[in-house]
Scaffold this motif. Structure first.
Motif, PDB file in Angstrom:
ATOM      1  N   GLY A 282      44.066  79.146  35.369  1.00  0.00           N
ATOM      2  CA  GLY A 282      45.194  79.518  36.217  1.00  0.00           C
ATOM      3  C   GLY A 282      45.012  80.907  36.813  1.00  0.00           C
ATOM      4  O   GLY A 282      45.227  81.116  38.013  1.00  0.00           O
ATOM      5  N   ILE A 283      44.576  81.837  35.980  1.00  0.00           N
ATOM      6  CA  ILE A 283      44.374  83.210  36.460  1.00  0.00           C
ATOM      7  C   ILE A 283      43.300  83.251  37.544  1.00  0.00           C
ATOM      8  O   ILE A 283      43.490  83.854  38.602  1.00  0.00           O
ATOM      9  CB  ILE A 283      43.978  84.136  35.295  1.00  0.00           C
ATOM     10  N   SER A 284      42.176  82.548  37.305  1.00  0.00           N
ATOM     11  CA  SER A 284      41.095  82.635  38.288  1.00  0.00           C
ATOM     12  C   SER A 284      41.530  82.018  39.618  1.00  0.00           C
ATOM     13  O   SER A 284      41.127  82.484  40.681  1.00  0.00           O
ATOM     14  CB  SER A 284      39.805  82.011  37.756  1.00  0.00           C
ATOM     15  N   HIS A 285      42.394  80.997  39.566  1.00  0.00           N
ATOM     16  CA  HIS A 285      42.881  80.411  40.815  1.00  0.00           C
ATOM     17  C   HIS A 285      43.922  81.292  41.509  1.00  0.00           C
ATOM     18  O   HIS A 285      44.121  81.195  42.715  1.00  0.00           O
ATOM     19  CB  HIS A 285      43.459  79.009  40.571  1.00  0.00           C
ATOM     20  N   ALA A 290      40.400  79.045  45.198  1.00  0.00           N
ATOM     21  CA  ALA A 290      39.648  77.929  44.630  1.00  0.00           C
ATOM     22  C   ALA A 290      39.033  77.136  45.772  1.00  0.00           C
ATOM     23  O   ALA A 290      39.642  76.968  46.822  1.00  0.00           O
ATOM     24  CB  ALA A 290      40.569  77.034  43.814  1.00  0.00           C
ATOM     25  N   VAL A 291      37.805  76.665  45.575  1.00  0.00           N
ATOM     26  CA  VAL A 291      37.180  75.794  46.563  1.00  0.00           C
ATOM     27  C   VAL A 291      37.679  74.372  46.312  1.00  0.00           C
ATOM     28  O   VAL A 291      37.559  73.868  45.200  1.00  0.00           O
ATOM     29  CB  VAL A 291      35.637  75.864  46.440  1.00  0.00           C
ATOM     30  N   PRO A 292      38.271  73.746  47.318  1.00  0.00           N
ATOM     31  CA  PRO A 292      38.862  72.423  47.096  1.00  0.00           C
ATOM     32  C   PRO A 292      37.829  71.398  46.616  1.00  0.00           C
ATOM     33  O   PRO A 292      36.669  71.451  47.005  1.00  0.00           O
ATOM     34  CB  PRO A 292      39.377  72.017  48.488  1.00  0.00           C
ATOM     35  N   THR A 313      35.208  76.079  41.119  1.00  0.00           N
ATOM     36  CA  THR A 313      34.453  77.019  41.952  1.00  0.00           C
ATOM     37  C   THR A 313      35.457  77.854  42.730  1.00  0.00           C
ATOM     38  O   THR A 313      36.419  77.315  43.281  1.00  0.00           O
ATOM     39  CB  THR A 313      33.531  76.274  42.931  1.00  0.00           C
ATOM     40  N   VAL A 314      35.240  79.157  42.736  1.00  0.00           N
ATOM     41  CA  VAL A 314      36.142  80.049  43.480  1.00  0.00           C
ATOM     42  C   VAL A 314      35.329  80.945  44.402  1.00  0.00           C
ATOM     43  O   VAL A 314      34.135  81.139  44.204  1.00  0.00           O
ATOM     44  CB  VAL A 314      36.985  80.944  42.528  1.00  0.00           C
ATOM     45  N   ILE A 315      36.007  81.458  45.439  1.00  0.00           N
ATOM     46  CA  ILE A 315      35.400  82.519  46.239  1.00  0.00           C
ATOM     47  C   ILE A 315      35.728  83.805  45.497  1.00  0.00           C
ATOM     48  O   ILE A 315      36.837  84.325  45.599  1.00  0.00           O
ATOM     49  CB  ILE A 315      36.008  82.578  47.660  1.00  0.00           C
ATOM     50  N   GLY A 316      34.772  84.257  44.727  1.00  0.00           N
ATOM     51  CA  GLY A 316      35.041  85.318  43.763  1.00  0.00           C
ATOM     52  C   GLY A 316      34.767  86.708  44.297  1.00  0.00           C
ATOM     53  O   GLY A 316      34.777  86.929  45.504  1.00  0.00           O
TER      54      GLY A 316
END
Ligand code: MN
Length: 356
Positions: A282-285, A290-292, A313-316
């Motif tokens: 949840g935090i990372s999103h 988040a990449v769909p 996967t996220v754009i971090g």
């Protein structure tokens, strides 16, 4: 009822690793026996043959397998390649070890006979031949791993055939047994043998990227850890590059060029509890986009080999696409060592007897 597939997990792990003086002495005795049996035989590398069973035993020791498995590894080529007989092994080492060695001798013969056979059929036979005791399969995997690590010494015309067999049979087998580390290493060495140009291209691109991006892995690790700890989650984050073979497979699957491939960094986020896994997700999103289509919940629906984790996967940080695998320590242990992490393999022969 038919015996369950060897990958099913039915019993809790058991701790087996208190090594007594007697066990150490046994191990020395076994090594000396195997060393004498192989005599002056040499490996293709010129090393004494005995270095091979010793290395195989070392791989299994590292996977923390039980003593009988390690001893079977020391003896795995003895019946096929030396004067030693099955009966002799049985007299000297007892029936548990001699049965393991027997299983290994059988697979070795199977290997020789069916090299041209359809791969799926080959795999199925292999499985059937050893399903009595999963430890046979573990020794065979370690045997193949050491042979792959030293494949440069094998004649070039033999190399491809060995690498194909590894990629078609042994690497998927390691995967099904949940031994990801072993699987990846088998895949990468095979890939290098079978497709040296592609391997080199990807590898040099990874090197260049490493130089350009500097400490990006460490940066992202720190940033992830910081964000999670700000929300009260204690985590251990480790980043790594994907291996050349998995990058190549992804390029093939998605018809991408190397330049288009964005997420070549993966991060493991290890947290104390399952609750923390979902919280960390949840935090990372919330913190990053988040990449769909990339979220997978292997905690509520584990993979067949008992692998559990949350994937996303996220754009971090640094606007890099990063793949996250979020898991607890015990999930991590199973993700890395698979069936070897369970201690279950030890119960296989007894379970068989009980059902027979
Ligand atoms: Mn061997």
């Amino acid at each position: 009822p038919p015996p369950p597939p060897p990958f099913m997990l039915r019993r809790p792990p058991r701790s087996t690793h208190t090594q007594s003086r007697r066990q150490r002495q046994m191990c020395i005795r076994d090594s000396v026996y195997a060393m004498k049996a192989h005599g002056h035989q040499k490996r293709a590398s010129g090393d004494p043959y005995f270095s091979h069973p010793l290395e195989v035993a070392a791989i299994l020791t590292e996977l923390k397998l039980d003593d009988a498995t390690v001893v079977a590894a020391l003896l795995h080529d003895v019946v096929e390649d030396t004067e030693a007989t099955h009966q002799e092994i049985e007299e000297l080492f007892g029936s548990e070890i001699s049965q393991l060695v027997d299983g290994l001798t059988k697979i070795k013969r199977l290997d020789l006979v069916t090299k041209e056979a359809a791969q799926a059929e080959n795999l199925r036979k292999l499985l059937l031949a050893v399903s009595r005791d999963i430890r046979v399969l573990l020794v065979k995997l370690a045997d193949r791993l050491h042979n792959m690590r030293t494949i440069e010494y094998v004649k070039p015309e033999k190399r491809s055939r060995i690498a194909e067999g590894t990629l078609d049979i042994y690497a998927p087998l390691a995967g099904r047994m949940g031994m990801q580390t072993v699987r990846e290493e088998l895949e990468n060495i095979s890939f290098k043998v079978l497709n040296p140009d592609a391997f080199e291209t990807i590898n040099s691109r990874l090197e260049r990227l490493r130089e350009e991006s500097g400490n990006i892995l460490a940066d992202i690790e720190i940033e992830l850890t910081k964000q999670l700890s700000a929300q009260g989650i204690e985590s251990e984050v480790t980043g790594r590059e994907k291996r050349p073979y998995s990058i190549w497979r992804k390029m093939e699957r998605k018809h991408l060029s190397l330049g288009q491939l964005s997420d070549i960094f993966g991060f493991r986020v290890i947290v104390p509890s399952i609750d923390d896994c979902y919280h960390a997700l949840g935090i990372s999103h919330q913190v990053w986009h988040a990449v769909p289509g990339r979220f997978k919940d292997y905690i509520s629906t584990p993979k067949q080999n008992d692998y559990r984790s949350l994937h996303t996967t996220v754009i971090g940080p640094h606007r890099m696409r990063v793949e996250l695998q979020i898991r607890t320590w015990s999930m991590h242990e199973i993700a890395e060592r698979g069936i070897a992490a369970h201690g279950l393999y030890k119960d296989a022969p007894n379970a068989q007897t009980a059902e027979a």
